[in-house]
Design an enzyme around this catalytic site. Sequence first.
Site, PDB file in Angstrom:
ATOM      1  N   TYR A 101     172.140  34.081  48.301  1.00 28.03           N
ATOM      2  CA  TYR A 101     171.944  33.321  47.067  1.00 28.03           C
ATOM      3  C   TYR A 101     171.553  31.883  47.420  1.00 28.03           C
ATOM      4  O   TYR A 101     172.167  31.263  48.285  1.00 28.03           O
ATOM      5  CB  TYR A 101     173.240  33.305  46.248  1.00 28.03           C
ATOM      6  N   GLU A 189     166.538  28.722  41.147  1.00 23.00           N
ATOM      7  CA  GLU A 189     167.429  29.674  41.803  1.00 23.00           C
ATOM      8  C   GLU A 189     166.641  30.826  42.404  1.00 23.00           C
ATOM      9  O   GLU A 189     165.713  31.333  41.769  1.00 23.00           O
ATOM     10  CB  GLU A 189     168.400  30.196  40.730  1.00 23.00           C
TER      11      GLU A 189
END
Length: 379
Positions: A101, A189
């Site tokens: 992530y 992101e």
Amino acid sequence: MNIHEYQARALLKAQGIPMLDGDVASTPTEAEAIARRLGGTVVIKAQVHTGGRGKAGGVRLARNPAEALDHAAEILGMRIHGLTVHKVLVVPAAEIASESYVGLIMDRESQRPLFMVSPAGGVDIEEVAARAPEKITRLAVDPTYGIFPHQALALGFALYRDFAQVKAAARIMEQLYAAFVQNGAALAEINPLVTTPDGRVLALDAKMVIDDNELFWRPDLGLLRDELSEDPSEAAARRANLSFIKLDGTVGCVVNGAGLAMATMDLVKYYGGEPANFLDIGGSSSPEKVINALRIITADPRVRAILFNIFGGITRTDDVANGIVAATRQFKVSVPLVIRLTGTNEAEALRILSAVGMTALSDMDEAVRRVVELAGAAA
Ligand code: GDP
Ligand code: MN
């Protein structure tokens, strides 16, 4: 402003972030044609402004063009978290060795862009934060200098051991930071950032939220807005310059000032009601704003009663009263209105309302209690 994955991919790709090239389709046959052109296994991905598409069935592997057609037909028109899918992204499927992530947000606490990275990627980062917070590495960047090479490397080391991958990830951190700053993002992101079995590092997903305040001087970014993907009442409110968020309750709220709007919603809940919306008509007032607000709120069939809570400062209560009267002349308002106003030009406002047989209260507590009662009685 939310943008779609395919749009965020283009902004990240412009900085050189490695990803596999795909294309968007609005129909199953378009998706089939893209799959045929790409060859091999592809991924069909719902383009909606929400995460967790994978879990909701909005991300599917298709081994050939025929499967791509079938999956696209299922995903297009699907509703994910209340949003309808109008487009799908078709990309070559990557083989995945690991999922990480990488997120970058504008952080209020440090007042800086803040990286959050974790080798436990793919899943919701909120879950990782709750269950294994030690797996998240945070790093705030001083915007005066931007991200330093040693910072980018430190983030790379938080994800990988292989030095080639650490360097590849470090580069991606710098590129993500550049995309974030250049596009006035509030969030950028990549989840997952994957490694492939042959050792490459690739971005498989992209999410960006553009800071609404950037849109005034970056009309090019405003073009990325997809009105079809927004709630129609929120889109109408934005065009009318109203700060509006649609909610699920039955008490419509027209308030001036965000703080008073929140306090009003709290009080509605306190007395057992549920607000149908958050609405701040803003500081400066005009009857037009009130007309637009009423039009938007009365279009919601769940609304049983509407509360005006106006504390007149810069907002003139007589403007609000004129707006209410004008609105009721322009279209039928078939639910009860409870009007509380106090402050600037209050006497004039009361005169305008009483001339058409309407009354207003000056006590907020009493007004909220009454509107909740009316919404309940009408239910
Ligand atoms: P999200 O659920 O909305 O965040 O959508 P993602 O793009 O992150 O996709 C969800 C999951 O689908 C990923 O975490 C991967 O596990 C899987 N996925 C997405 N793209 C690929 C791909 O190219 N190959 C493989 N094998 N899995 C993929
Ligand atoms: Mn994802």
